[in-house]
Design a protein around this motif. Structure first.
Motif, short mmCIF file in Angstrom:
data_model
loop_
_atom_site.label_atom_id
_atom_site.label_comp_id
_atom_site.label_asym_id
_atom_site.label_seq_id
_atom_site.Cartn_x
_atom_site.Cartn_y
_atom_site.Cartn_z
N GLY A 61 0.82 -1.20 0.00
CA GLY A 61 0.00 0.00 0.00
C GLY A 61 0.85 1.25 0.00
N GLU A 106 -1.69 -0.11 5.37
CA GLU A 106 -0.94 -1.36 5.24
C GLU A 106 0.41 -1.28 5.95
N THR A 119 5.90 -1.04 -1.36
CA THR A 119 5.36 0.27 -1.74
C THR A 119 6.33 0.94 -2.70
N VAL A 149 -3.87 -6.55 1.98
CA VAL A 149 -4.11 -5.28 1.29
C VAL A 149 -5.33 -4.62 1.92
N THR A 204 -5.71 1.60 -1.15
CA THR A 204 -4.82 1.71 -2.31
C THR A 204 -5.60 1.68 -3.62
N THR A 240 -3.11 -3.54 -7.41
CA THR A 240 -3.65 -4.32 -6.30
C THR A 240 -4.31 -5.60 -6.80
#
Length: 344
Positions: free
Chosen positions: A8, A36, A54, A134, A138, A149
């Motif tokens: 995220g 996250e 990330t 998750v 996001t 995602t």
């Protein structure tokens, strides 16, 4: 020990100090946070092997965020540093009594918002992993982040990695032309555990929520059992549905509990009355981390749920996004602690 991956956006958090209004003083307290990342830090505090995926700008702010995560025991080797792009920011004004908290986002064109399909080597990332987490935050940022995602949960499923999602509906973020149900129903089709509250289920999945008044302090257990069953019926790959129950008496006085429809039936946690809340931001993430930990460490789903609720309860006492409570502190609260007496 299980290997857990979260994915995220971590943001710069700028908060008005001491429950003040924005710019009531010229100072804003600068820390880092994001759903996250909060889960990753909490799991690391419980002694878990956890990595955070990330994208961050390759500048002193992005590097500082990475350094802080690493300092809390999170594996940051999967973080991408980008020459272009920026770090997302959120501004927080903590509420008090009848005045609610306020969040203002400034995260358009952040690094993670520009990372679409193919930006991460998920096959490599999931090598040796057991769990992937998750949230619905996001995918709400941009179409690219939603694509990334979905690609991630599909890759996790193919790799045999258990997937959990915290729906975390954020109405201020869904601005790029897709509705939350259009995106989140696709993601949920690849998950085994979903975490949500009644509004998340209604707004993220398009399912009718029970008619409850969260301000009354009285939440009907049967309504939530039926809601959890409805979610499982719509998404047959789900093994467990967790729903958090927050009775909001005021900004700094909440009732807090949860239910879980799992493999061994329907479970209701202990309820905590949390007065004089220090910081409720990250409370849901602390619950997610506690549940992920509990479901792996305990045979009993009800004990796992109680661990998650106790972990989240403790987070309400800690400033900032991160839950810095240890496993032993959570277990002590579960065992009847909570008086706040000085530990000497």
């Amino acid at each position: 020990m299980s290997k857990i991956i979260t994915f995220g956006e971590i943001m710069l958090r700028l908060a008005a100090p001491h429950h003040q209004r924005f710019f009531q003083t010229p100072a804003l307290e600068a820390t880092f946070g994001g759903g996250e990342a909060n889960v990753a830090v909490s799991l690391a505090q419980f002694g878990q092997d956890v990595a955070y995926v990330t994208a961050l700008p390759d500048n002193p702010i992005g590097r500082s965020a990475c350094t802080q995560l690493r300092g809390y025991g999170v594996d940051t080797s999967t973080i991408h540093f980008e020459k272009d792009g920026r770090m997302g920011i959120y501004f927080l004004e903590n509420g008090a009594c009848a005045r609610p908290s306020v969040v203002v986002y400034d995260r358009e064109n952040s690094c993670i918002a520009r990372c679409g399909k193919g930006s991460f080597d998920w096959q490599e990332i999931f090598s040796g992993a057991d769990w992937f987490h998750v949230t619905g935050i996001t995918p709400a940022i941009s179409q690219a982040a939603a694509d990334s995602t979905l690609e991630a949960v599909q890759a996790a499923e193919e790799a045999g990695v258990k997937v959990s999602v915290d729906l975390n509906f954020r109405k201020k973020l869904w601005k790029y032309g897709k509705s939350a149900p259009e995106v989140m129903t696709q993601i949920l089709a690849h998950c085994q555990l979903v975490i949500a509250n009644e509004e998340d289920i209604q707004k993220s999945l398009g399912l009718p929520a029970p008619k409850v008044d969260v301000e009354s302090g009285h939440l009907e257990e049967e309504s939530y059992r039926l809601l959890a069953q409805q979610v499982k019926e719509h998404f047959p790959k789900l093994e467990q549905v967790a729903i958090t129950l927050r009775a909001s008496h005021s900004a700094d006085n909440n009732g807090w509990s949860a239910v879980l429809l799992g493999k061994s039936g329907f479970h209701r946690s202990r309820k905590y009355e949390i007065a004089d809340i220090v910081d409720r931001v990250g409370g849901g993430d602390a619950f997610s981390a506690g549940l992920i930990y509990g479901l792996q460490e305990f045979q009993d789903e009800e004990r796992a749920l109680d661990f998650a609720v106790a972990a989240s309860c403790l987070k309400h006492t800690i400033p900032g996004d991160f839950n810095l409570s240890t496993k032993d502190e959570v277990l002590a609260l579960m065992a009847g602690g909570g008086s706040g007496r000085v530990q000497r």
